[in-house]
Design a protein around this motif. Structure first.
Motif, mmCIF file in Angstrom:
data_model
loop_
_atom_site.group_PDB
_atom_site.id
_atom_site.type_symbol
_atom_site.label_atom_id
_atom_site.label_comp_id
_atom_site.label_asym_id
_atom_site.label_seq_id
_atom_site.Cartn_x
_atom_site.Cartn_y
_atom_site.Cartn_z
ATOM 1 N N TRP A 166 1.941 5.151 13.441
ATOM 2 C CA TRP A 166 1.036 4.539 12.460
ATOM 3 C C TRP A 166 1.612 4.667 11.050
ATOM 4 N N ASN A 167 2.005 5.878 10.684
ATOM 5 C CA ASN A 167 2.477 6.126 9.317
ATOM 6 C C ASN A 167 3.770 5.387 9.001
ATOM 7 N N THR A 168 4.683 5.320 9.958
ATOM 8 C CA THR A 168 6.007 4.784 9.674
ATOM 9 C C THR A 168 6.147 3.291 9.967
ATOM 10 N N LEU A 169 5.310 2.751 10.856
ATOM 11 C CA LEU A 169 5.431 1.356 11.259
ATOM 12 C C LEU A 169 4.198 0.532 10.913
ATOM 13 N N ALA A 170 3.056 0.905 11.467
ATOM 14 C CA ALA A 170 1.861 0.079 11.318
ATOM 15 C C ALA A 170 1.322 0.080 9.893
ATOM 16 N N LEU A 171 1.304 1.238 9.250
ATOM 17 C CA LEU A 171 0.740 1.311 7.902
ATOM 18 C C LEU A 171 1.517 0.439 6.913
ATOM 19 N N PRO A 172 2.854 0.500 6.879
ATOM 20 C CA PRO A 172 3.575 -0.423 5.983
ATOM 21 C C PRO A 172 3.300 -1.886 6.313
ATOM 22 N N TRP A 173 3.173 -2.200 7.612
ATOM 23 C CA TRP A 173 2.855 -3.574 8.010
ATOM 24 C C TRP A 173 1.513 -4.010 7.432
ATOM 25 N N PHE A 174 0.506 -3.158 7.552
ATOM 26 C CA PHE A 174 -0.807 -3.501 6.996
ATOM 27 C C PHE A 174 -0.756 -3.621 5.480
ATOM 28 N N ARG A 175 0.030 -2.803 4.824
ATOM 29 C CA ARG A 175 0.128 -2.918 3.366
ATOM 30 C C ARG A 175 0.803 -4.221 2.964
ATOM 31 N N GLY A 176 1.743 -4.687 3.792
ATOM 32 C CA GLY A 176 2.309 -6.007 3.551
ATOM 33 C C GLY A 176 1.263 -7.099 3.706
ATOM 34 N N ILE A 177 0.423 -6.980 4.725
ATOM 35 C CA ILE A 177 -0.681 -7.927 4.916
ATOM 36 C C ILE A 177 -1.609 -7.897 3.710
ATOM 37 N N ASN A 178 -1.990 -6.702 3.275
ATOM 38 C CA ASN A 178 -2.877 -6.554 2.125
ATOM 39 C C ASN A 178 -2.332 -7.234 0.883
ATOM 40 N N SER A 179 -1.001 -7.201 0.713
ATOM 41 C CA SER A 179 -0.396 -7.772 -0.491
ATOM 42 C C SER A 179 -0.562 -9.283 -0.561
ATOM 43 N N VAL A 180 -0.836 -9.913 0.589
ATOM 44 C CA VAL A 180 -0.986 -11.364 0.643
ATOM 45 C C VAL A 180 -2.449 -11.784 0.614
ATOM 46 N N ILE A 181 -3.270 -11.197 1.470
ATOM 47 C CA ILE A 181 -4.665 -11.663 1.583
ATOM 48 C C ILE A 181 -5.673 -10.663 1.049
ATOM 49 N N GLY A 182 -5.218 -9.489 0.642
ATOM 50 C CA GLY A 182 -6.134 -8.482 0.114
ATOM 51 C C GLY A 182 -6.735 -7.619 1.210
ATOM 52 N N VAL A 183 -7.149 -6.426 0.828
ATOM 53 C CA VAL A 183 -7.730 -5.499 1.792
ATOM 54 C C VAL A 183 -9.001 -6.067 2.403
ATOM 55 N N GLN A 184 -9.853 -6.692 1.594
ATOM 56 C CA GLN A 184 -11.167 -7.108 2.077
ATOM 57 C C GLN A 184 -11.086 -8.184 3.152
ATOM 58 N N ARG A 185 -9.986 -8.915 3.216
ATOM 59 C CA ARG A 185 -9.855 -9.948 4.248
ATOM 60 C C ARG A 185 -8.989 -9.478 5.417
ATOM 61 N N THR A 186 -8.661 -8.190 5.436
ATOM 62 C CA THR A 186 -7.813 -7.637 6.496
ATOM 63 C C THR A 186 -8.651 -6.821 7.469
ATOM 64 N N GLY A 187 -8.483 -7.081 8.772
ATOM 65 C CA GLY A 187 -9.116 -6.286 9.812
ATOM 66 C C GLY A 187 -8.070 -5.798 10.797
ATOM 67 N N ILE A 188 -8.493 -4.940 11.724
ATOM 68 C CA ILE A 188 -7.592 -4.395 12.735
ATOM 69 C C ILE A 188 -8.199 -4.561 14.116
ATOM 70 N N TYR A 189 -7.348 -4.878 15.087
ATOM 71 C CA TYR A 189 -7.684 -4.773 16.511
ATOM 72 C C TYR A 189 -6.827 -3.648 17.058
ATOM 73 N N ALA A 190 -7.460 -2.659 17.700
ATOM 74 C CA ALA A 190 -6.704 -1.493 18.173
ATOM 75 C C ALA A 190 -7.622 -0.588 18.969
ATOM 76 N N GLY A 191 -7.026 0.471 19.529
ATOM 77 C CA GLY A 191 -7.796 1.557 20.106
ATOM 78 C C GLY A 191 -8.457 2.372 19.004
ATOM 79 N N ILE A 192 -9.156 3.399 19.395
ATOM 80 C CA ILE A 192 -10.007 4.104 18.447
ATOM 81 C C ILE A 192 -9.242 4.807 17.329
ATOM 82 N N ASN A 193 -8.093 5.408 17.642
ATOM 83 C CA ASN A 193 -7.383 6.149 16.597
ATOM 84 C C ASN A 193 -6.842 5.261 15.493
#
Length: 269
Positions: A166-193
């Protein structure tokens, strides 16, 4: 999978009382007829009585078949098919979105291009730059199909990852997403953790339903628990060994609606 330090509030699904069942049955009718998700914020989580949305990739399922099966809408892809595959429901199209809406069905957007072991790697492994590219693709396809300008897109972490991944791969990916559409328009599909980590790290937005975030949780890798902030719960995951129900001639996944605002387009114009 490592436990999240903030998961103490998790709880198992509660049994449904007769009063809750009647209230949620009314909610199903309202959701299908008015296009507004109406599951009470205080309703039992992951209950079979909750309004349900289906997700599928093989092909577009006629709106009449979805209604006939008792579902209230769809979670549909705003991504294209991986190399070597052709999924008829990827991406959602404007004519199909109009058909669903005309039938009183709601639509929620999801992005998933790659897959573990597939012809393209899991999207979350592509880092910040990959997140930027994926967000641009998702938003273009979402808006081209008529998706609401303030509606979220749920980006998929379709794997059992640990905190280091999460810290090394997924989190940077989500921050890249946030930089384009913003946090409020970003959601996640995943398991509970990962759902929990996404909330903790502030990379997904908040639902209009108090206490809820843009977390679409799958039962996979969730140990029978449902996150209290999730807005959607994938209760049935169709596999070769455990097929899901058939709607319109194809097997589908089934998702319980856990919040009035689950990110459906019509609530986010």
């Amino acid at each position: 999978m490592q436990d999240s330090p903030g998961t103490g509030g998790l709880r198992r699904s509660a049994p449904v009382s007769r009063r809750d069942a009647l209230r949620l049955a009314t909610a199903v009718s309202a959701l299908a007829g008015l296009g507004v998700a109406a599951a009470s914020a205080g309703a039992p989580r992951a209950s079979a009585a909750a309004p349900t949305l289906i997700d599928f990739a093989q092909r577009q399922i006629p709106a009449r078949d979805i209604r006939s099966a008792g579902h209230s809408g769809v979670i549909n892809y705003v991504s294209t098919s991986r190399p070597g595959s052709t999924f008829g429901a990827k991406p959602i199209t404007l004519p199909y979105a109009r058909e669903l809406t005309a039938a009183g069905l709601v639509i929620v957007s999801n992005f998933q291009y790659g897959k573990p072991g597939g012809t393209a790697p899991s999207d979350f492994t592509r880092g910040y730059a990959g997140g930027v590219a994926d967000a641009r693709t998702a938003w273009q396809l979402h808006t081209a199909a008529g998706g609401g300008r303030s509606a979220p897109v749920f980006f998929s972490v379709d794997d059992d990852i640990d905190r280091n991944a999460w810290n090394t791969l997924a989190l940077p990916w989500f921050r890249g997403i946030n930089s384009v559409i913003g946090v409020q328009r970003t959601g996640i599909y995943a398991g509970i953790n990962p759902c929990q980590w996404a909330i903790e790290d502030g990379v997904i937005g908040r639902s209009g339903t108090p206490g809820r975030a843009w977390a679409w949780q799958t039962r996979s890798w969730s140990r029978g628990q449902v996150h209290p902030a999730a807005v959607l719960y994938q209760r049935i995951v169709s596999t070769a060994s455990n097929p899901g129900p058939v709607v319109g001639g194809i097997e589908v996944d089934v998702n319980d609606v856990l919040a009035q605002d689950c990110g459906q387009w019509n609530m986010h114009p």
